[in-house]
Design a protein around this motif. Structure first.
Motif, PDB file in Angstrom:
ATOM      1  N   GLY A 487     -55.529 -17.543  -1.950  1.00 35.33           N
ATOM      2  CA  GLY A 487     -54.183 -16.971  -1.971  1.00 35.33           C
ATOM      3  C   GLY A 487     -54.133 -15.473  -1.807  1.00 35.33           C
ATOM      4  O   GLY A 487     -53.180 -14.938  -1.242  1.00 35.33           O
ATOM      5  N   PHE A 488     -55.147 -14.754  -2.312  1.00 35.05           N
ATOM      6  CA  PHE A 488     -55.094 -13.293  -2.275  1.00 35.05           C
ATOM      7  C   PHE A 488     -55.918 -12.723  -1.124  1.00 35.05           C
ATOM      8  O   PHE A 488     -55.401 -12.026  -0.249  1.00 35.05           O
ATOM      9  N   ASN A 489     -57.216 -13.030  -1.125  1.00 34.98           N
ATOM     10  CA  ASN A 489     -58.094 -12.402  -0.139  1.00 34.98           C
ATOM     11  C   ASN A 489     -57.850 -12.913   1.277  1.00 34.98           C
ATOM     12  O   ASN A 489     -57.983 -12.162   2.244  1.00 34.98           O
ATOM     13  N   LEU A 490     -57.497 -14.186   1.413  1.00 34.50           N
ATOM     14  CA  LEU A 490     -57.170 -14.701   2.738  1.00 34.50           C
ATOM     15  C   LEU A 490     -55.897 -14.039   3.261  1.00 34.50           C
ATOM     16  O   LEU A 490     -55.802 -13.674   4.442  1.00 34.50           O
ATOM     17  N   ASP A 491     -54.927 -13.857   2.367  1.00 39.80           N
ATOM     18  CA  ASP A 491     -53.698 -13.164   2.763  1.00 39.80           C
ATOM     19  C   ASP A 491     -53.976 -11.720   3.159  1.00 39.80           C
ATOM     20  O   ASP A 491     -53.369 -11.194   4.108  1.00 39.80           O
ATOM     21  N   ARG A 492     -54.881 -11.054   2.453  1.00 38.38           N
ATOM     22  CA  ARG A 492     -55.162  -9.655   2.773  1.00 38.38           C
ATOM     23  C   ARG A 492     -55.764  -9.515   4.169  1.00 38.38           C
ATOM     24  O   ARG A 492     -55.497  -8.544   4.866  1.00 38.38           O
ATOM     25  N   ARG A 493     -56.561 -10.476   4.580  1.00 33.59           N
ATOM     26  CA  ARG A 493     -57.079 -10.440   5.952  1.00 33.59           C
ATOM     27  C   ARG A 493     -55.937 -10.548   6.960  1.00 33.59           C
ATOM     28  O   ARG A 493     -55.924  -9.871   7.983  1.00 33.59           O
ATOM     29  N   MET A 494     -54.973 -11.438   6.662  1.00 34.51           N
ATOM     30  CA  MET A 494     -53.829 -11.584   7.557  1.00 34.51           C
ATOM     31  C   MET A 494     -53.006 -10.300   7.601  1.00 34.51           C
ATOM     32  O   MET A 494     -52.653  -9.808   8.684  1.00 34.51           O
ATOM     33  N   PHE A 495     -52.703  -9.742   6.432  1.00 34.21           N
ATOM     34  CA  PHE A 495     -51.895  -8.526   6.395  1.00 34.21           C
ATOM     35  C   PHE A 495     -52.633  -7.345   7.031  1.00 34.21           C
ATOM     36  O   PHE A 495     -51.991  -6.450   7.596  1.00 34.21           O
ATOM     37  N   ASP A 496     -53.949  -7.355   6.960  1.00 38.05           N
ATOM     38  CA  ASP A 496     -54.725  -6.306   7.613  1.00 38.05           C
ATOM     39  C   ASP A 496     -54.523  -6.372   9.120  1.00 38.05           C
ATOM     40  O   ASP A 496     -54.266  -5.354   9.787  1.00 38.05           O
ATOM     41  N   VAL A 497     -54.618  -7.581   9.685  1.00 36.23           N
ATOM     42  CA  VAL A 497     -54.416  -7.741  11.126  1.00 36.23           C
ATOM     43  C   VAL A 497     -52.987  -7.368  11.511  1.00 36.23           C
ATOM     44  O   VAL A 497     -52.750  -6.725  12.556  1.00 36.23           O
ATOM     45  N   LEU A 498     -52.023  -7.755  10.687  1.00 30.71           N
ATOM     46  CA  LEU A 498     -50.609  -7.460  10.982  1.00 30.71           C
ATOM     47  C   LEU A 498     -50.213  -6.026  10.640  1.00 30.71           C
ATOM     48  O   LEU A 498     -49.083  -5.613  10.913  1.00 30.71           O
ATOM     49  N   ARG A 499     -51.113  -5.280   9.976  1.00 30.92           N
ATOM     50  CA  ARG A 499     -50.878  -3.887   9.602  1.00 30.92           C
ATOM     51  C   ARG A 499     -49.667  -3.746   8.680  1.00 30.92           C
ATOM     52  O   ARG A 499     -48.814  -2.882   8.875  1.00 30.92           O
ATOM     53  N   CYS A 500     -49.636  -4.603   7.671  1.00 33.92           N
ATOM     54  CA  CYS A 500     -48.519  -4.540   6.718  1.00 33.92           C
ATOM     55  C   CYS A 500     -48.981  -4.977   5.331  1.00 33.92           C
ATOM     56  O   CYS A 500     -48.350  -5.819   4.704  1.00 33.92           O
ATOM     57  N   MET A 501     -50.086  -4.415   4.868  1.00 30.99           N
ATOM     58  CA  MET A 501     -50.658  -4.793   3.581  1.00 30.99           C
ATOM     59  C   MET A 501     -49.675  -4.503   2.445  1.00 30.99           C
ATOM     60  O   MET A 501     -49.245  -3.368   2.265  1.00 30.99           O
ATOM     61  N   PRO A 502     -49.313  -5.517   1.633  1.00 35.10           N
ATOM     62  CA  PRO A 502     -48.348  -5.263   0.575  1.00 35.10           C
ATOM     63  C   PRO A 502     -48.960  -4.745  -0.721  1.00 35.10           C
ATOM     64  O   PRO A 502     -48.268  -4.103  -1.504  1.00 35.10           O
ATOM     65  N   THR A 503     -50.249  -5.060  -0.955  1.00 36.51           N
ATOM     66  CA  THR A 503     -50.824  -4.725  -2.255  1.00 36.51           C
ATOM     67  C   THR A 503     -52.277  -4.296  -2.128  1.00 36.51           C
ATOM     68  O   THR A 503     -53.090  -5.036  -1.563  1.00 36.51           O
ATOM     69  N   VAL A 504     -52.575  -3.115  -2.627  1.00 36.59           N
ATOM     70  CA  VAL A 504     -53.950  -2.738  -2.933  1.00 36.59           C
ATOM     71  C   VAL A 504     -54.123  -3.016  -4.418  1.00 36.59           C
ATOM     72  O   VAL A 504     -53.462  -2.376  -5.244  1.00 36.59           O
ATOM     73  N   PRO A 505     -54.943  -3.994  -4.811  1.00 37.10           N
ATOM     74  CA  PRO A 505     -54.977  -4.414  -6.216  1.00 37.10           C
ATOM     75  C   PRO A 505     -55.423  -3.299  -7.142  1.00 37.10           C
ATOM     76  O   PRO A 505     -56.268  -2.463  -6.791  1.00 37.10           O
ATOM     77  N   GLY A 506     -54.832  -3.296  -8.335  1.00 34.59           N
ATOM     78  CA  GLY A 506     -55.206  -2.286  -9.316  1.00 34.59           C
ATOM     79  C   GLY A 506     -56.657  -2.363  -9.717  1.00 34.59           C
ATOM     80  O   GLY A 506     -57.238  -1.369 -10.165  1.00 34.59           O
ATOM     81  N   ALA A 507     -57.284  -3.528  -9.535  1.00 35.58           N
ATOM     82  CA  ALA A 507     -58.684  -3.681  -9.916  1.00 35.58           C
ATOM     83  C   ALA A 507     -59.610  -2.888  -9.022  1.00 35.58           C
ATOM     84  O   ALA A 507     -60.649  -2.389  -9.477  1.00 35.58           O
ATOM     85  N   ILE A 508     -59.269  -2.745  -7.742  1.00 28.99           N
ATOM     86  CA  ILE A 508     -60.144  -2.037  -6.812  1.00 28.99           C
ATOM     87  C   ILE A 508     -59.343  -1.570  -5.597  1.00 28.99           C
ATOM     88  O   ILE A 508     -58.879  -2.378  -4.797  1.00 28.99           O
ATOM     89  N   GLY A 509     -59.183  -0.279  -5.486  1.00 26.38           N
ATOM     90  CA  GLY A 509     -58.493   0.299  -4.345  1.00 26.38           C
ATOM     91  C   GLY A 509     -58.860   1.762  -4.195  1.00 26.38           C
ATOM     92  O   GLY A 509     -59.213   2.440  -5.167  1.00 26.38           O
ATOM     93  N   ALA A 510     -58.822   2.256  -2.963  1.00 32.07           N
ATOM     94  CA  ALA A 510     -59.142   3.656  -2.688  1.00 32.07           C
ATOM     95  C   ALA A 510     -57.994   4.286  -1.913  1.00 32.07           C
ATOM     96  O   ALA A 510     -57.364   3.627  -1.072  1.00 32.07           O
ATOM     97  N   PHE A 511     -57.729   5.582  -2.190  1.00 27.34           N
ATOM     98  CA  PHE A 511     -56.592   6.285  -1.600  1.00 27.34           C
ATOM     99  C   PHE A 511     -56.995   7.714  -1.262  1.00 27.34           C
ATOM    100  O   PHE A 511     -57.876   8.300  -1.898  1.00 27.34           O
TER     101      PHE A 511
END
Length: 724
Positions: A487-511
């Motif tokens: 549900g999460f990581n598979l969706d992130r791959r899709m949103f990455d391709v579509l260039r519309c990532m909704p969430t960088v998880p609080g557990a691990i993200g860089a800015f």
């Protein structure tokens, strides 16, 4: 709108009541369709002897006085009778034929069909025909208990009262035919009905048109004995399938006999009896109207739910298939191959300094393991770790203070929430690249390196890591592990391709620090600050990408109650963020991509679809218990199989074994219901304008145990070991 404090409670009562009403309507429609409580056709046991006066008598039997009296129709008098209607297709066509020939007939109606077609029922009476009862569900009165038989007849009278304001004195029992064919059980049923005041009607000529033998055969059966001028009750049907042969036969029967002086009239007129219809008082009509309204609502509901069930099935399959296709594309194409970095090559410093910010509130169970994993990194550049203790009430701050490392800085502040802790840490950080980490998360040695690598592209403003479930030993842990991967990581791959990532998880993200400054830091006005922040970055036009090799292991809730509290906050916070950034749907550029690609997807598949899930589940359960279970069971098996295939591919992409998939079917009976009830609760909370507080999840130290096991394995092998 001003938000109100407190979480709504009363809606659960309304939800339960709504579910009960829905179940009752489904049961009513199932009963009307003779699905719920259906009785088998009797085996004709010889219980009760049929009096000779009845078996050899006429087709109309009066039992109201205790002694049966049967009557036949006068010569050259035909009573055409039609069973099983009214039918919205065939009954109007029959009425048109009768009107053209100035003939009248008797319609033995099924009460449930009267309730579905009240206007057609009124037309039958308005055009001079009469109505009799054929039970409410076409039940075999000889096979059902006495209480069910009485219920069938009473409900039919209620339906007639609600549809046309009348009751009827006539009854034809389903599956009955000529008097000489009566069985013992049928005679007993007829006696009970006669005792209740019904005139029981059989037939002289059973055309058996329900077999659809063709118009010629129907005409021959109906005209038997007509050469002798005999009167007759003729049995036909105006519902139950294609009745075109019956309509053609009725036309030919009337045209053949009317020139010979036959009259076609109703039963009561043929016998000189009072009208079959009895007007009812207003209160009876009101009760009947309630039944008719409920039956029509139930019928419409069942039809709508059938469509909804099909739509939901297709939507669920799309929910699985679409991310799968994009995940395949994400695997086959690297971002640098798709869009070269402007100017080419790496930035001047390929390993820039990194500041890792860890907001912590009551994290004594895991904080030491988290810091140890951050310090034990193979990242070649400088790494500083800033722990912001947000007013913890346990030993979080002393544990951090006891860690002897110049790379670790402890900031203590009064409790103000996670966003305020993050912003304070950002203020104190020295590096341009900031990694935000939860206090219960453990990094692998190469995680920071994989997180920082995408920033070689100056168009990237943030990077999402790959969150893994640390405590996946129990059934609940396995379910969450499956959800994270599918549900999460598979969706992130899709949103990455579509260039519309909704969430960088609080557990691990860089800015980038400059990116956070551009959007005003970490927002504190929603409960999903990570989603809110990511959406704000996407709206600037900067890219947010997914680094699948940047692994972080996090502790997940260990009980259903803890899971509810966590996911309730996530779901409600996500809805808040979606509403906050709703204008992006109408905007252009990166903001428009977020709105039209991501927000609409989230609204359809993570809000609307779960909201309809309880209804589809109830409908499927109804079909399994009371109807043909084939469709719902096959649909469920297809869905679970597709989900298992998707899960296997997602686990393979993440380098995970597929063994946990054995628990997937069980997930559909507990976990799935919990998730959609959370969406229901969140939607109600949002609609009522209530304000949800921050729920703290109790930590068990799973991340610390994972860190200890990893260190031991690395020491034994003499080299780096990944967390497994």
């Amino acid at each position: 709108m001003t938000a109100r404090h407190g979480e709504p409670r009363g809606h659960w009562v309304l939800l339960i009541l709504g579910g009960l009403v829905l179940a009752m309507l489904l049961l009513l429609d199932g009963f009307a369709a003779n699905v719920v409580g259906e009785a088998p056709r009797g085996e004709d046991p010889a219980t009760g002897r049929v009096p000779a006066a009845v078996s050899s008598g006429g087709p109309v039997v009066n039992l109201s006085e205790g002694v049966p009296h049967s009557r036949r129709l006068p010569p050259k008098t035909i009573a055409l009778t039609f069973d099983d209607g009214p039918d919205p297709t065939w009954t109007p066509r029959l009425l048109d034929v009768l009107r053209r020939h100035r003939a009248h007939a008797t319609f033995f109606t099924v009460g449930a069909r009267v309730a579905r077609n009240p206007g057609l029922t009124r037309r039958i009476l308005r055009e001079g025909h009469e109505i009799g009862s054929h039970t409410y569900t076409h039940a075999d009165l000889a096979a059902v208990p006495a209480w069910r038989a009485r219920l069938e007849l009473d409900l039919t009278q209620r339906a007639l009262a609600g549809a046309a304001g009348v009751h009827t004195r006539l009854l034809r029992m389903p599956y009955s035919s000529r008097p000489d064919g009566l069985t013992g059980p049928e005679w007993q049923a007829a006696r009970r009905a006669g005792g209740d005041g019904y005139l029981v009607v059989f037939t002289d000529r059973d055309t058996e048109d329900w077999r659809r033998p063709g118009a010629d055969a129907i005409v021959r059966a109906a005209l038997a004995g007509s050469k002798r001028g005999e009167g007759a009750v003729v049995m036909l049907h105006d519902s139950g399938g294609d009745r075109s042969g019956t309509i053609a036969a009725v036309t030919r029967i009337i045209e053949r006999l009317q020139p010979q002086g036959y009259r076609f009239t109703t039963l009561t007129r043929a016998l000189g009896l009072p009208s079959a219809e009895v007007r009812v008082p207003a209160w009876e009509r009101a009760i009947g109207w309630t039944l008719v309204t409920a039956q029509r609502a139930a019928s419409a509901l069942t039809a709508a739910m059938s469509v909804l069930f099909a739509v939901a099935g297709v939507a669920y399959m799309l929910r699985l298939a679409v991310p799968l296709l994009f995940a395949h594309a994400h695997r086959n194409k690297t971002r640098t191959a798709e869009e070269p970095i402007p100017g080419g090559g790496m930035p001047p410093d390929p390993f820039p300094p990194v500041s890792v910010i860890v907001p912590a509130y009551d994290e004594e169970a895991n904080i030491a393991a988290t810091i140890a994993s951050l310090l034990d990194t193979d990242y070649p550049g400088t790494v500083e770790v800033i722990v912001v203790d947000d007013g913890s009430t346990d030993r979080t701050a002393p544990i951090v203070g006891s860690i002897a490392s110049s790379a670790v800085q402890l900031i203590r502040k009064p409790n103000g929430g996670k966003p305020s802790a993050l912003n304070e840490g950002i203020e104190a950080a020295r590096a341009e690249i900031l990694v935000l980490v939860d206090g219960d998360t453990v990094f692998q040695r190469d995680t920071i390196r994989h997180l920082v690598a995408p920033f070689a592209d100056p168009r990237i403003g943030a990077v999402s890591g790959n969150t893994k479930v640390a405590d996946r030993g129990g059934l609940l842990g396995r379910w969450q592990h499956i959800e994270y991967v599918i549900g999460f990581n598979l969706d992130r791959r899709m949103f990455d391709v579509l260039r519309c990532m909704p969430t960088v998880p609080g557990a691990i993200g860089a800015f980038r620090r400059s990116t956070l400054a551009r959007v005003g830091g970490v927002p504190g006005d929603t409960l999903a600050e990570d989603t809110d922040l990511t959406m704000a970055i996407c709206r600037t036009g900067l890219r947010v990408v997914y680094a699948e090799k940047a692994l972080a292991w996090t502790e997940t809730p260990s009980s259903l109650r803890q899971l509810w509290r966590q996911r309730y906050r996530w779901c409600y916070g996500t809805m808040q963020a979606m509403w906050k950034h709703r204008r992006s749907v109408l905007e252009r550029g990166g903001s428009g991509r977020l709105g039209r690609r991501c927000l609409l997807y989230l609204a359809a598949f993570q809000v609307l679809l779960p909201l309809f899930a309880p209804v589809t589940d109830l409908f499927a359960l109804f079909g399994v218990v009371f109807g043909d279970p084939t469709v719902p069971v096959l649909t469920w098996l297809a869905f679970v199989s597709a989900q298992a295939a998707t899960g296997a591919f997602a686990l393979w992409l993440d380098g995970e074994p597929i063994r946990p998939l054995w628990s997937l079917p069980l997930q559909q009976f507990v976990y799935r219901q919990l998730m959609y009830l959370i969406v229901v609760q969140s939607a109600v909370t949002a609609l009522l304008g209530a304000r949800l507080g921050w729920h703290t999840v109790r930590r068990t130290g799973a991340s610390a145990d994972l860190r200890d096991a990893t260190v031991r394995a690395r020491e034994q092998s003499g080299g780096p070991v990944g967390y497994t």
